[in-house]
Write a protein that holds these residues in place. Structure first.
Motif, PDB file in Angstrom:
ATOM      1  N   ARG A 184     -32.641 -62.913 -57.279  1.00 54.98           N
ATOM      2  CA  ARG A 184     -32.332 -64.231 -58.190  1.00 54.98           C
ATOM      3  C   ARG A 184     -31.503 -65.398 -57.279  1.00 54.98           C
ATOM      4  N   PRO A 185     -32.393 -66.459 -56.862  1.00 56.98           N
ATOM      5  CA  PRO A 185     -31.640 -67.290 -55.871  1.00 56.98           C
ATOM      6  C   PRO A 185     -30.069 -67.789 -56.467  1.00 56.98           C
ATOM      7  N   GLU A 186     -30.029 -68.084 -57.740  1.00 53.33           N
ATOM      8  CA  GLU A 186     -28.803 -68.732 -58.307  1.00 53.33           C
ATOM      9  C   GLU A 186     -27.707 -67.591 -57.993  1.00 53.33           C
ATOM     10  N   GLY A 187     -27.941 -66.627 -57.825  1.00 53.30           N
ATOM     11  CA  GLY A 187     -26.716 -65.384 -57.894  1.00 53.30           C
ATOM     12  C   GLY A 187     -26.064 -65.619 -56.460  1.00 53.30           C
ATOM     13  N   PHE A 188     -26.871 -66.297 -55.447  1.00 56.58           N
ATOM     14  CA  PHE A 188     -26.258 -66.603 -54.308  1.00 56.58           C
ATOM     15  C   PHE A 188     -25.733 -67.925 -54.139  1.00 56.58           C
ATOM     16  N   GLU A 189     -26.024 -68.982 -54.739  1.00 55.07           N
ATOM     17  CA  GLU A 189     -25.492 -70.325 -54.551  1.00 55.07           C
ATOM     18  C   GLU A 189     -23.899 -70.358 -54.898  1.00 55.07           C
ATOM     19  N   LEU A 190     -23.571 -71.119 -53.752  1.00 59.98           N
ATOM     20  CA  LEU A 190     -22.048 -71.517 -53.723  1.00 59.98           C
ATOM     21  C   LEU A 190     -21.861 -72.627 -54.808  1.00 59.98           C
ATOM     22  N   ALA A 191     -21.038 -72.552 -55.725  1.00 59.07           N
ATOM     23  CA  ALA A 191     -20.473 -73.523 -56.580  1.00 59.07           C
ATOM     24  C   ALA A 191     -19.798 -74.761 -55.955  1.00 59.07           C
ATOM     25  N   LYS A 192     -20.198 -75.714 -56.275  1.00 60.85           N
ATOM     26  CA  LYS A 192     -19.751 -77.126 -56.042  1.00 60.85           C
ATOM     27  C   LYS A 192     -19.025 -78.076 -56.924  1.00 60.85           C
ATOM     28  N   ILE A 193     -17.960 -78.828 -56.581  1.00 57.57           N
ATOM     29  CA  ILE A 193     -17.281 -79.715 -57.342  1.00 57.57           C
ATOM     30  C   ILE A 193     -17.672 -81.039 -56.966  1.00 57.57           C
ATOM     31  N   PRO A 194     -18.350 -81.756 -57.804  1.00 56.93           N
ATOM     32  CA  PRO A 194     -18.894 -83.302 -57.482  1.00 56.93           C
ATOM     33  C   PRO A 194     -17.756 -84.195 -56.949  1.00 56.93           C
ATOM     34  N   LYS A 195     -17.884 -84.714 -55.735  1.00 54.02           N
ATOM     35  CA  LYS A 195     -17.153 -85.754 -55.143  1.00 54.02           C
ATOM     36  C   LYS A 195     -15.777 -85.224 -54.649  1.00 54.02           C
ATOM     37  N   ILE A 196     -15.745 -84.088 -54.478  1.00 47.52           N
ATOM     38  CA  ILE A 196     -14.413 -83.359 -53.918  1.00 47.52           C
ATOM     39  C   ILE A 196     -14.041 -84.043 -52.631  1.00 47.52           C
ATOM     40  N   ASP A 197     -14.911 -84.347 -51.744  1.00 45.22           N
ATOM     41  CA  ASP A 197     -14.816 -84.809 -50.460  1.00 45.22           C
ATOM     42  C   ASP A 197     -14.083 -86.188 -50.586  1.00 45.22           C
ATOM     43  N   GLN A 198     -14.211 -86.970 -51.639  1.00 46.11           N
ATOM     44  CA  GLN A 198     -13.880 -88.272 -51.804  1.00 46.11           C
ATOM     45  C   GLN A 198     -12.299 -88.213 -52.099  1.00 46.11           C
ATOM     46  N   LEU A 199     -11.807 -87.242 -52.795  1.00 46.71           N
ATOM     47  CA  LEU A 199     -10.420 -86.918 -53.165  1.00 46.71           C
ATOM     48  C   LEU A 199      -9.481 -86.908 -52.100  1.00 46.71           C
ATOM     49  N   ARG A 200      -8.382 -87.835 -52.282  1.00 47.16           N
ATOM     50  CA  ARG A 200      -7.328 -87.681 -51.446  1.00 47.16           C
ATOM     51  C   ARG A 200      -6.205 -87.371 -52.187  1.00 47.16           C
ATOM     52  N   LEU A 201      -5.306 -86.062 -51.577  1.00 45.02           N
ATOM     53  CA  LEU A 201      -4.393 -85.758 -52.237  1.00 45.02           C
ATOM     54  C   LEU A 201      -3.266 -86.493 -52.289  1.00 45.02           C
ATOM     55  N   GLU A 202      -3.030 -87.342 -50.992  1.00 46.74           N
ATOM     56  CA  GLU A 202      -1.740 -88.062 -51.196  1.00 46.74           C
ATOM     57  C   GLU A 202      -1.542 -89.063 -52.218  1.00 46.74           C
ATOM     58  N   LYS A 203      -2.782 -89.221 -52.809  1.00 42.81           N
ATOM     59  CA  LYS A 203      -2.696 -90.334 -53.906  1.00 42.81           C
ATOM     60  C   LYS A 203      -2.137 -89.765 -54.930  1.00 42.81           C
ATOM     61  N   TYR A 204      -2.224 -88.310 -55.412  1.00 35.91           N
ATOM     62  CA  TYR A 204      -1.575 -87.801 -56.385  1.00 35.91           C
ATOM     63  C   TYR A 204      -0.104 -86.879 -56.146  1.00 35.91           C
ATOM     64  N   PHE A 205       0.062 -86.786 -54.808  1.00 35.54           N
ATOM     65  CA  PHE A 205       1.497 -86.243 -54.674  1.00 35.54           C
ATOM     66  C   PHE A 205       2.209 -87.038 -53.628  1.00 35.54           C
ATOM     67  N   LYS A 206       3.236 -87.618 -54.065  1.00 37.54           N
ATOM     68  CA  LYS A 206       3.939 -88.550 -53.383  1.00 37.54           C
ATOM     69  C   LYS A 206       5.498 -88.089 -53.159  1.00 37.54           C
TER      70      LYS A 206
END
Length: 443
Positions: free
Chosen positions: A421-443
């Motif tokens: 079953r191919p779904e059993g090997f699919e790596l789960a992804k979080i949408p738009k995670i690459d666009q998040l900048r942690l410095e915005k949240y932790f100052k």
């Protein structure tokens, strides 16, 4: 420009160079500082005890600096090297090289580095030897470490069967010393080409010229008329004596000690060097040594495996495998039988390999954690291992049969099974995670 000084200026501009003005010793101190900085920065030592020469280390200790050396970027290193091999062209010959600014007959002025406590002595580790092929009359260039014996003799390490050794045997059979030239301190593109093992009769310096966009120039040495890079920092002209040997042993690229050997002896005729010369030292077994040896092979494997299996994406000689013994091959698998065919072909292309791991295209072959994840979730030991017993391996591997040069090799299929079953090997992804900048949240 095609000399070492121009390359140092390039890496200085990207903050890739550290300069040491404090007086340092050639005995362990330079080696220790280089080891501490392994891979991160090149180091220029401007004040070397008992020497008028400067010393530079760690020139191509990272993929980023390696890319600069071949005139590319980290993504196209292999394309640059493969293209240079295909389009190798002869450099121009000019009448007088810059290396002829100074002349000596005493090797003791060189700041030869003592690296490790149990080595047989200090070694020149960046020395490239130039020799004329007796059959084709073309030159060959290759790396050979040299240990000083006295003020005009070195032992010289040669691997039996390789080009320089074959030339030496030919000269010896004719009752002659072998005339050679040696350079220390050249543009890293020349070093990279010198580390590549081209076919018998071909000159690696032509590959260097291609990497340097056809701008490399050579000059003949005054006595033996051998062509060497005209902008080399140091040139030694001499002969490998037919009837003299000397004992030595050294640290190899696995950071282990090789066994004691009796090696031929180089006798100096003349030493030439530039004004304010720079001596290049390579710390054996550390990043620069491993990349110089491993990256040309990695480029070869990338090119050849993509021809053999069009779905090959990326090939990586791993750091943990010393960039020599282990490789990870990333593919877009079409059939369940494909990885095992690819494993066999990969071993054929690089005889020293001990382990080949095949992974899917969602696994980063340069990330050890990602590769181990593939082993944990996609690999079954009873079905996905290919073993080769009592086959030719690397002479550097201390666990192998050193007398017969035999080892066991393992291929690992760590790809997803196409029958599950191919779904059993699919790596789960979080949408738009690459666009998040942690410095915005932790100052």
């Amino acid at each position: 420009m095609t000399d070492l000084r121009n390359y140092i200026s390039q890496i200085k501009k990207i903050q890739g160079l550290k300069t040491v003005k404090t007086k340092v010793s050639t005995k362990y101190e330079i080696a220790g500082i280089t080891a501490k900085m392994d891979g991160s920065h090149s180091i220029l030592f401007e004040n070397v005890k008992d020497s008028d020469f400067r010393v530079v280390t760690n020139l191509v200790g990272s993929r980023k600096k390696f890319a600069i050396a071949v005139g590319g970027n980290e993504k196209n290193i292999h394309e640059r090297i493969v293209s240079a091999i295909k389009r190798a062209k002869k450099p121009k010959i000019i009448s007088r090289g810059k290396f002829m600014e100074n002349k000596s007959t005493d090797l003791s002025c060189l700041p030869v580095i003592t690296h490790f406590e149990k080595e047989s002595g200090p070694f020149i580790t960046s020395s490239i030897v130039y020799v004329e092929n007796p059959e084709t009359k073309k030159q060959n260039s290759s790396f050979h470490r040299m240990m000083p014996i006295d003020k005009n003799h070195f032992s010289i390490r040669m691997v039996e069967g390789r080009h320089l050794h074959r030339c030496f045997v030919n000269a010896k059979e004719h009752g002659e010393d072998l005339r050679v030239a040696v350079t220390v301190g050249v543009h890293p593109a020349i070093s990279i080409a010198g580390a590549y093992q081209d076919e018998w009769g071909k000159d690696e310096i032509n590959i260097a010229n291609s990497l340097l966009n056809g701008k490399l120039t050579l000059s003949k040495t005054p006595i033996h008329g051998l062509n060497v890079p005209s902008n080399a920092e140091i040139v030694m002209e001499g002969r490998i004596l037919l009837d003299r040997v000397h004992p030595e042993w050294m640290v190899e690229m696995l950071q282990t000690y090789d066994h004691k050997r009796s090696q031929p002896v180089f006798e100096l005729d003349n030493l030439y060097f530039r004004n304010n010369p720079i001596f290049h030292d390579i710390l054996s077994g550390y990043s620069e040594h491993r990349l110089l040896m491993g990256m040309p092979i990695e480029s070869k494997l990338n090119g050849e495996l993509k021809k053999f299996y069009r779905q090959t994406q990326k090939v990586s000689m791993t750091n943990g495998g010393c960039n020599w013994l282990h490789v990870v091959v990333q593919i877009k698998k079409q059939k369940n039988s494909d990885p095992k065919k690819l494993i066999k072909k990969t071993f054929e292309l690089h005889r020293s390999l001990k382990q080949v791991t095949i992974v899917d295209d969602d696994i980063d072959p340069n990330d050890a954690t990602s590769v181990e994840y593939a082993l944990a979730t996609r690999f079954q030991a009873d079905k996905d291992i290919v073993l080769f017993k009592k086959v030719r391996g690397s002479s550097l591997d201390p666990s192998s049969d050193q007398k017969k040069l035999q080892t066991a090799k393992m291929g690992i299929d760590a790809t997803r099974s196409l029958s599950k079953r191919p779904e059993g090997f699919e790596l789960a992804k979080i949408p738009k995670i690459d666009q998040l900048r942690l410095e915005k949240y932790f100052k």
